[in-house]
Design a protein around this motif. Structure first.
Motif, PDB file in Angstrom:
ATOM      1  N   GLU A  14      -9.710 -21.292  13.308  1.00 22.36           N
ATOM      2  CA  GLU A  14     -10.170 -21.318  11.760  1.00 22.36           C
ATOM      3  C   GLU A  14      -9.399 -22.642  11.242  1.00 22.36           C
ATOM      4  O   GLU A  14     -10.162 -23.123  10.317  1.00 22.36           O
ATOM      5  CB  GLU A  14      -9.713 -19.977  11.139  1.00 22.36           C
ATOM      6  CG  GLU A  14     -10.559 -18.889  11.532  1.00 22.36           C
ATOM      7  CD  GLU A  14      -9.989 -17.754  10.837  1.00 22.36           C
ATOM      8  OE1 GLU A  14      -9.166 -17.556  10.157  1.00 22.36           O
ATOM      9  OE2 GLU A  14     -11.094 -16.660  10.733  1.00 22.36           O
ATOM     10  N   ALA A  17     -11.153 -25.651  12.408  1.00 19.84           N
ATOM     11  CA  ALA A  17     -12.619 -25.800  11.391  1.00 19.84           C
ATOM     12  C   ALA A  17     -12.386 -26.389  10.049  1.00 19.84           C
ATOM     13  O   ALA A  17     -13.047 -27.168   9.535  1.00 19.84           O
ATOM     14  CB  ALA A  17     -13.139 -24.347  11.590  1.00 19.84           C
ATOM     15  N   LEU A  18     -11.306 -25.892   9.545  1.00 17.21           N
ATOM     16  CA  LEU A  18     -10.848 -26.187   8.227  1.00 17.21           C
ATOM     17  C   LEU A  18     -10.460 -27.748   8.152  1.00 17.21           C
ATOM     18  O   LEU A  18     -11.134 -28.339   7.131  1.00 17.21           O
ATOM     19  CB  LEU A  18      -9.756 -25.231   7.664  1.00 17.21           C
ATOM     20  CG  LEU A  18      -9.558 -25.576   6.043  1.00 17.21           C
ATOM     21  CD1 LEU A  18     -10.682 -25.388   5.254  1.00 17.21           C
ATOM     22  CD2 LEU A  18      -8.360 -24.731   5.526  1.00 17.21           C
ATOM     23  N   GLU A  19     -10.026 -28.025   9.067  1.00 13.16           N
ATOM     24  CA  GLU A  19      -9.413 -29.397   9.090  1.00 13.16           C
ATOM     25  C   GLU A  19     -10.557 -30.265   9.128  1.00 13.16           C
ATOM     26  O   GLU A  19     -10.682 -31.510   8.655  1.00 13.16           O
ATOM     27  CB  GLU A  19      -8.332 -29.608  10.126  1.00 13.16           C
ATOM     28  CG  GLU A  19      -7.005 -29.027   9.730  1.00 13.16           C
ATOM     29  CD  GLU A  19      -5.739 -29.313  10.998  1.00 13.16           C
ATOM     30  OE1 GLU A  19      -6.403 -29.828  11.941  1.00 13.16           O
ATOM     31  OE2 GLU A  19      -4.835 -28.731  10.926  1.00 13.16           O
ATOM     32  N   LYS A  20     -11.507 -29.965  10.125  1.00 16.32           N
ATOM     33  CA  LYS A  20     -12.520 -30.902  10.282  1.00 16.32           C
ATOM     34  C   LYS A  20     -13.701 -30.801   9.208  1.00 16.32           C
ATOM     35  O   LYS A  20     -14.083 -31.906   8.814  1.00 16.32           O
ATOM     36  CB  LYS A  20     -13.365 -30.102  11.527  1.00 16.32           C
ATOM     37  CG  LYS A  20     -14.593 -30.864  12.063  1.00 16.32           C
ATOM     38  CD  LYS A  20     -15.425 -30.310  13.018  1.00 16.32           C
ATOM     39  CE  LYS A  20     -16.361 -30.912  13.543  1.00 16.32           C
ATOM     40  NZ  LYS A  20     -17.337 -30.483  14.551  1.00 16.32           N
ATOM     41  N   ALA A  21     -13.572 -29.710   8.546  1.00 18.43           N
ATOM     42  CA  ALA A  21     -14.333 -29.822   7.371  1.00 18.43           C
ATOM     43  C   ALA A  21     -13.796 -30.809   6.340  1.00 18.43           C
ATOM     44  O   ALA A  21     -14.640 -31.506   5.489  1.00 18.43           O
ATOM     45  CB  ALA A  21     -14.372 -28.490   6.469  1.00 18.43           C
ATOM     46  N   LYS A  22     -12.429 -30.752   5.932  1.00 12.19           N
ATOM     47  CA  LYS A  22     -11.822 -31.770   5.398  1.00 12.19           C
ATOM     48  C   LYS A  22     -12.023 -33.075   5.504  1.00 12.19           C
ATOM     49  O   LYS A  22     -12.298 -33.893   4.665  1.00 12.19           O
ATOM     50  CB  LYS A  22     -10.488 -31.308   4.970  1.00 12.19           C
ATOM     51  CG  LYS A  22     -10.131 -30.163   4.497  1.00 12.19           C
ATOM     52  CD  LYS A  22      -8.629 -29.910   4.643  1.00 12.19           C
ATOM     53  CE  LYS A  22      -8.250 -28.582   3.956  1.00 12.19           C
ATOM     54  NZ  LYS A  22      -6.656 -28.249   3.681  1.00 12.19           N
ATOM     55  N   LEU A  24     -14.698 -34.349   7.371  1.00 13.38           N
ATOM     56  CA  LEU A  24     -16.002 -34.561   6.971  1.00 13.38           C
ATOM     57  C   LEU A  24     -16.147 -34.931   5.398  1.00 13.38           C
ATOM     58  O   LEU A  24     -17.200 -35.986   5.100  1.00 13.38           O
ATOM     59  CB  LEU A  24     -17.070 -33.650   7.428  1.00 13.38           C
ATOM     60  CG  LEU A  24     -17.277 -33.311   9.061  1.00 13.38           C
ATOM     61  CD1 LEU A  24     -17.968 -32.138   9.407  1.00 13.38           C
ATOM     62  CD2 LEU A  24     -17.594 -34.607   9.681  1.00 13.38           C
ATOM     63  N   GLN A  25     -15.474 -34.233   4.743  1.00 12.30           N
ATOM     64  CA  GLN A  25     -15.818 -34.213   3.258  1.00 12.30           C
ATOM     65  C   GLN A  25     -15.345 -35.372   2.732  1.00 12.30           C
ATOM     66  O   GLN A  25     -15.946 -36.229   1.792  1.00 12.30           O
ATOM     67  CB  GLN A  25     -14.872 -32.934   2.677  1.00 12.30           C
ATOM     68  CG  GLN A  25     -15.029 -33.083   0.913  1.00 12.30           C
ATOM     69  CD  GLN A  25     -16.217 -33.105   0.402  1.00 12.30           C
ATOM     70  OE1 GLN A  25     -17.398 -32.516   1.005  1.00 12.30           O
ATOM     71  NE2 GLN A  25     -16.625 -33.429  -0.875  1.00 12.30           N
ATOM     72  N   ARG A  28     -17.518 -38.407   3.709  1.00 13.71           N
ATOM     73  CA  ARG A  28     -18.756 -38.444   2.710  1.00 13.71           C
ATOM     74  C   ARG A  28     -18.446 -38.909   1.617  1.00 13.71           C
ATOM     75  O   ARG A  28     -19.103 -39.906   0.924  1.00 13.71           O
ATOM     76  CB  ARG A  28     -19.161 -36.962   2.560  1.00 13.71           C
ATOM     77  CG  ARG A  28     -20.063 -36.434   3.470  1.00 13.71           C
ATOM     78  CD  ARG A  28     -20.992 -35.074   3.214  1.00 13.71           C
ATOM     79  NE  ARG A  28     -20.043 -34.018   2.894  1.00 13.71           N
ATOM     80  CZ  ARG A  28     -19.610 -33.116   3.694  1.00 13.71           C
ATOM     81  NH1 ARG A  28     -19.886 -33.162   4.973  1.00 13.71           N
ATOM     82  NH2 ARG A  28     -18.574 -32.160   3.427  1.00 13.71           N
TER      83      ARG A  28
END
Length: 421
Positions: A14, A17-22, A24-25, A28
């Protein structure tokens, strides 16, 4: 590894996954900023935003409404710059507030059963060794395009803070505690709390240390000069050879961008074990931007109310401030002087004649005399400098081969267990 009973995902999965989402954000946002920068409207909007609202013309006000996305992005950038600027500012507590906070710290030191001390570059600035992120720090100067003057750090003498920590150990206030410096100098080693001390630095960067990793256990050699002349990031060979097996000796420095791979003297395992026993953590002069990444040093696996109480002494913001029981904004030497007054402990002057480095140093072999261009530390009056000969490490030096947290620490733990039994 613990799993979430509802989702079946591990905590580590988890977090990743959270680090990856950050990431990617942020990517962007970066692309959007790049796209916006391609239009001439951005600098125009920026110029308008710098004006007081009362001085903006009707056309300028209309332009801001028309280009709302550019306005929002520029405002976000300004907020980020302001936050970063505040974090870099040095803050000083008022004299009365500082004394009050030090009294709280003194009470915590007296009551602590297992005190762990994490130190950073800030405790060595009084020895004319620059820190990294302060107003005159190495990174700060480089970011401003200024050159950083080089000096022989091996000549620096321990500061008041170093001497205070030594006295805390001597007065048994820090028995069974550990110092974890993250600064590249030899000042902790020079004041060493005794060659067989239980409270050794477990993670350190000693400029005068060389290690043979081919020997088992790794053999350590202390020199009277800076051994890092030829070393750099990912290149640790010093060009000198082990007098026992002939393998090349390496330094013990962990550069930014590296992970320490030496079991000794770095010994992260020993530091983690000590941190796991801690009930109080004292951070001195560290930004904690590196140490925060090592969860094992903070007992993050425990519930928040069962973690060690955290006390921070630093002039600038640190990422652990919100978790601290007490944050003291003051220079380390000033804080430690007040602390020693509260504890009624006298601070001694540094005495080069008692410096263990001269007793533990291993002399170079004749063929190694020209292997460096650094100045050799001169022994104090009354002490003889090691001669240049093929000499085996002394008995005292050999005792270091168990590492900072080697024989002395484990022997002390065994004695305590026997007494308890």
């Amino acid at each position: 590894m613990e799993e979430d009973p509802e989702t079946g995902n591990s905590a580590r999965t988890e977090r990743k996954a959270l680090e990856k989402a950050k990431i990617l954000q942020r990517e962007r946002e970066r692309k959007r900023c790049t796209a916006l920068a391609g239009f001439s409207v951005v600098p125009q909007v920026g110029r308008v935003l710098k004006k007081p609202e009362a001085e903006r013309s009707a056309e300028e006000a209309a332009a801001l409404l028309l280009h709302r996305e550019a306005v929002d992005e520029l405002c976000r950038r300004q907020i980020r710059r302001n936050v970063l600027k505040r974090k870099q500012e040095e803050v000083f507590d008022e004299a009365d507030e500082l004394k009050s906070k030090v009294k709280q710290l003194a009470a915590a030191v007296k009551q602590a059963n297992h005190l762990v001390v994490y130190t950073g570059a800030g405790i060595s600035t009084a020895a004319s060794i620059p820190d990294y992120r302060g107003p005159n720090g190495v990174w700060t100067q480089l970011q401003k395009g200024r050159t950083v003057s080089s000096s022989d750090l091996s000549k620096a003498a321990p500061t008041v803070t170093h001497m205070c920590i030594r006295m805390l150990h001597k007065e048994k206030l820090v028995v069974n505690r550990v110092f974890v410096p993250d600064k590249m100098d030899d000042l902790f080693y020079k004041l060493s709390c005794g060659s067989h001390s239980q409270s050794k630095p477990s993670c350190t960067n000693c400029l005068c240390f060389q290690v043979c990793t081919s020997c088992s256990p790794p053999r350590e050699f202390v020199r009277l000069f800076d051994v890092t002349e030829r070393t750099s990031l990912h290149r640790h060979g010093t060009g000198r050879r082990c007098s026992h097996c002939g393998s090349e000796l390496r330094d013990t420095i962990v550069h930014f961008g590296e992970r320490g791979t030496l079991e000794q003297p770095l010994n992260w395992k020993g530091a983690a074990e000590a941190a796991n026993e801690a009930d109080v953590i004292l951070c001195l002069g560290s930004s904690l931007k590196v140490l925060k990444k090592y969860a094992c040093l903070w007992s993050m696996s425990r519930p928040a109310n069962k973690r060690p109480k955290l006390y921070i002494v630093n002039l600038q913001w640190t990422p652990k401030d919100d978790l601290a029981v007490l944050k003291i904004h003051g220079k380390c030497d000033d804080v430690m002087r007040l602390l020693m007054e509260e504890l009624n402990i006298q601070i001694p002057e540094y005495d080069r004649a008692e410096d263990p480095i001269f007793k533990l140093a291993t002399p170079l072999r004749p063929e190694e005399v020209q292997s460096h261009n650094r100045e050799v530390l001169a022994a104090p009056d009354g002490l003889e400098s090691p001669s240049v000969e093929n000499q085996q490490p002394s008995e005292e030096t050999s005792s270091l081969q168990g590492g900072w947290f080697g024989r002395g620490y484990n022997k002390g733990r065994r004695k305590k267990k026997k007494k308890a039994a």
